[in-house]
Design a protein around this motif. Structure first.
Motif, mmCIF file in Angstrom:
data_model
loop_
_atom_site.group_PDB
_atom_site.id
_atom_site.type_symbol
_atom_site.label_atom_id
_atom_site.label_comp_id
_atom_site.label_asym_id
_atom_site.label_seq_id
_atom_site.Cartn_x
_atom_site.Cartn_y
_atom_site.Cartn_z
ATOM 1 N N MET A 149 0.808 -1.219 -0.208
ATOM 2 C CA MET A 149 0.528 -0.153 0.003
ATOM 3 C C MET A 149 0.924 0.589 -0.080
ATOM 4 S SD MET A 149 -2.759 0.928 2.561
ATOM 5 C CE MET A 149 -2.198 1.306 4.048
ATOM 6 N N ASN A 150 0.613 2.262 -0.707
ATOM 7 C CA ASN A 150 1.280 3.412 -0.936
ATOM 8 C C ASN A 150 0.581 4.446 0.016
ATOM 9 O OD1 ASN A 150 3.157 2.403 -3.080
ATOM 10 N ND2 ASN A 150 1.316 2.556 -4.584
ATOM 11 N N SER A 151 -0.270 4.549 0.599
ATOM 12 C CA SER A 151 -1.136 5.486 1.140
ATOM 13 C C SER A 151 -0.323 5.433 2.595
ATOM 14 C CB SER A 151 -2.799 5.449 1.200
ATOM 15 O OG SER A 151 -3.020 5.629 -0.010
ATOM 16 N N CYS A 152 -0.106 6.262 3.267
ATOM 17 C CA CYS A 152 0.443 6.104 4.669
ATOM 18 C C CYS A 152 0.180 7.666 5.328
ATOM 19 C CB CYS A 152 1.820 6.176 4.892
ATOM 20 S SG CYS A 152 2.488 7.980 4.208
ATOM 21 N N LEU A 153 0.920 7.388 6.709
ATOM 22 C CA LEU A 153 0.128 9.665 7.490
ATOM 23 C C LEU A 153 1.388 9.609 7.815
ATOM 24 C CD1 LEU A 153 -2.228 7.907 10.407
ATOM 25 C CD2 LEU A 153 -3.181 8.975 7.733
ATOM 26 N N TYR A 154 1.706 11.361 8.221
ATOM 27 C CA TYR A 154 2.621 12.088 8.677
ATOM 28 C C TYR A 154 1.875 12.446 9.313
ATOM 29 C CZ TYR A 154 5.581 10.784 3.998
ATOM 30 O OH TYR A 154 6.166 10.193 3.016
ATOM 31 N N LYS A 155 2.715 12.645 10.942
ATOM 32 C CA LYS A 155 2.868 12.882 11.579
ATOM 33 C C LYS A 155 4.235 14.078 11.734
ATOM 34 C CE LYS A 155 3.217 12.808 16.938
ATOM 35 N NZ LYS A 155 3.839 12.025 18.696
ATOM 36 N N ALA A 156 3.612 15.199 11.663
ATOM 37 C CA ALA A 156 4.261 16.525 11.524
ATOM 38 C C ALA A 156 4.377 17.428 12.207
ATOM 39 C CB ALA A 156 3.968 17.092 10.056
ATOM 40 N N ASP A 172 -10.809 3.988 -2.957
ATOM 41 C CA ASP A 172 -12.165 3.225 -2.647
ATOM 42 C C ASP A 172 -11.811 2.125 -1.310
ATOM 43 O OD1 ASP A 172 -13.778 4.419 -3.929
ATOM 44 O OD2 ASP A 172 -13.289 3.309 -6.020
ATOM 45 N N MET A 173 -10.174 1.364 -1.603
ATOM 46 C CA MET A 173 -10.426 0.238 -1.038
ATOM 47 C C MET A 173 -9.115 0.551 0.182
ATOM 48 S SD MET A 173 -6.515 -0.566 0.272
ATOM 49 C CE MET A 173 -5.556 0.000 0.067
ATOM 50 N N LEU A 174 -8.753 1.673 0.525
ATOM 51 C CA LEU A 174 -9.243 2.138 1.716
ATOM 52 C C LEU A 174 -10.432 2.526 2.665
ATOM 53 C CD1 LEU A 174 -6.456 5.042 1.211
ATOM 54 C CD2 LEU A 174 -5.912 3.011 2.185
ATOM 55 N N HIS A 175 -11.292 3.274 2.077
ATOM 56 C CA HIS A 175 -12.314 3.053 2.328
ATOM 57 C C HIS A 175 -13.671 2.024 2.622
ATOM 58 C CE1 HIS A 175 -17.155 4.341 2.038
ATOM 59 N NE2 HIS A 175 -17.211 3.464 1.057
ATOM 60 N N ASN A 176 -13.239 0.980 2.305
ATOM 61 C CA ASN A 176 -13.503 -0.793 2.339
ATOM 62 C C ASN A 176 -12.940 -1.307 3.503
ATOM 63 O OD1 ASN A 176 -15.439 -0.818 0.336
ATOM 64 N ND2 ASN A 176 -14.011 -1.111 -0.526
ATOM 65 N N LYS A 177 -11.334 -0.681 3.628
ATOM 66 C CA LYS A 177 -10.565 -1.575 4.690
ATOM 67 C C LYS A 177 -10.797 -0.760 5.918
ATOM 68 C CE LYS A 177 -6.108 -2.472 5.075
ATOM 69 N NZ LYS A 177 -4.192 -2.505 5.227
ATOM 70 N N LEU A 178 -10.452 0.496 6.193
ATOM 71 C CA LEU A 178 -10.199 1.020 7.255
ATOM 72 C C LEU A 178 -11.721 1.880 8.072
ATOM 73 C CD1 LEU A 178 -7.905 3.707 6.171
ATOM 74 C CD2 LEU A 178 -7.726 1.220 7.864
ATOM 75 N N LYS A 226 3.852 7.234 9.197
ATOM 76 C CA LYS A 226 3.264 6.368 9.882
ATOM 77 C C LYS A 226 2.336 5.680 9.119
ATOM 78 C CE LYS A 226 5.357 8.164 13.619
ATOM 79 N NZ LYS A 226 6.829 7.517 14.362
ATOM 80 N N PRO A 227 2.199 4.681 9.827
ATOM 81 C CA PRO A 227 0.995 3.454 8.825
ATOM 82 C C PRO A 227 -0.005 3.899 8.677
ATOM 83 C CG PRO A 227 2.920 2.324 10.565
ATOM 84 C CD PRO A 227 3.327 3.534 10.710
ATOM 85 N N LEU A 228 -1.286 4.068 7.830
ATOM 86 C CA LEU A 228 -2.282 4.030 7.539
ATOM 87 C C LEU A 228 -2.932 3.045 8.351
ATOM 88 C CD1 LEU A 228 -4.465 6.159 6.617
ATOM 89 C CD2 LEU A 228 -4.141 5.748 4.461
ATOM 90 N N THR A 229 -3.710 3.570 9.717
ATOM 91 C CA THR A 229 -4.011 2.065 10.410
ATOM 92 C C THR A 229 -5.408 2.300 11.068
ATOM 93 O OG1 THR A 229 -2.837 2.159 12.194
ATOM 94 C CG2 THR A 229 -2.644 0.523 10.149
ATOM 95 N N ASP A 230 -6.058 1.690 11.330
ATOM 96 C CA ASP A 230 -7.550 2.537 12.477
ATOM 97 C C ASP A 230 -6.998 2.743 13.497
ATOM 98 O OD1 ASP A 230 -9.709 2.577 11.284
ATOM 99 O OD2 ASP A 230 -9.776 0.468 10.969
#
Length: 266
Positions: free
Chosen positions: A1-8, A37-43, A207-211
């Motif tokens: 997965m390319n998507s992620c978060l940044y703590k900034a 759409d994948m993130l919408h369904n996964k998270l 940072k990882p994009l997780t719930d």
């Protein structure tokens, strides 16, 4: 997965006509538009065009000016159409966006950054999507010619009303490292004599994009989009107390050019 978060961390430092500085902690989403759409369904805590704790709304982002907003197209389609106006064709190449999402339905995004790749996974261009408190938007296009190593650099006329405490007859100076394990973006302001008078930076770590992280950051940075708009007005109040020159939006109308989603007074 390319998507992620940044703590900034966001930092603003005004050099003239009076010194004024501040910084605050934030987090931002770095999203592959093909993964929405994948993130919408996964998270469980993030959605797309549907109310959630965090919601990516296609309509919040760049659309070519027209009489009525075209809500039938996805953000990717709008970006690809915009790139065609700049003679760039990325085909099925990847588009990443660094942005804030609507939080409990409220959205305000001072700036979003797009990094576009061609089908060979080579960088093709960047777009900086700047918004003001009138919910107007202006894109700034950084072509492949502005890329040096992994950094896009461009000094260009602003032609946009961003702050009542900054003259519009100024230039943006973009210095944008392509996000990786670390985030390092910089936008400075220069006056018409070529003097830098305003420095702004956005720096952070991936940072990882997780719930779990979404819940953690919602608690750590509650109602972040409301926080951003509140801080903008708070800092503006401090500048007013310092008696900085104030520019109305109706001033220098000729220097407000190529504005998307133009403000319509009621």
């Amino acid at each position: 997965m390319n998507s992620c978060l940044y703590k900034a961390k966001v930092m603003h430092h005004r050099l003239a006509p009076k010194v004024h500085s501040f910084h605050y902690e934030v987090f931002m989403f770095y999203l592959d538009l093909d993964e929405l759409d994948m993130l919408h369904n996964k998270l469980k805590l993030m959605g797309r065009n549907r109310f959630n704790l965090f919601n990516f709304r296609d309509s919040d982002h760049l659309q070519l000016p027209r009489e009525r907003p075209d809500t039938s197209k996805t953000i990717r389609e709008h970006i690809v159409t915009y790139l065609e106006t700049q003679d760039v064709n990325i085909g099925e190449g990847r588009i990443m966006v660094l942005t804030n999402l609507a939080t409990l339905g409220y959205q305000f995004n001072p700036v979003s950054f797009y990094f576009c790749y061609n089908e060979e996974e080579q960088l093709a261009c960047s777009i900086v999507e700047v918004s003001n408190t009138f919910h107007e938007m202006k894109p700034y296009f950084l072509s492949l010619d502005t890329l040096s190593g992994n950094t896009f650099k461009l000094n260009t006329a602003k032609y946009f009303y961003v702050s009542p405490f900054i003259d519009m007859d100024t230039n943006f100076d973009f210095d944008l490292q392509v996000p990786g394990e670390k985030l390092q973006l910089k936008i400075d302001d220069y006056d018409k004599e070529g003097n830098r008078f305003f420095i702004s930076t956005l720096s952070g770590v991936r940072k990882p994009l997780t719930d779990a992280n979404l819940l953690l950051y919602f608690i750590s940075f509650p109602l972040i989009t409301i926080k951003v708009i509140t801080l903008i007005h708070w800092q503006a109040f401090k500048l007013w107390l310092k008696k900085l020159p104030y520019h109305k939006k109706t001033d220098q109308v000729e220097l407000q050019q190529d504005v998307f989603k133009p403000y319509q007074p009621k």
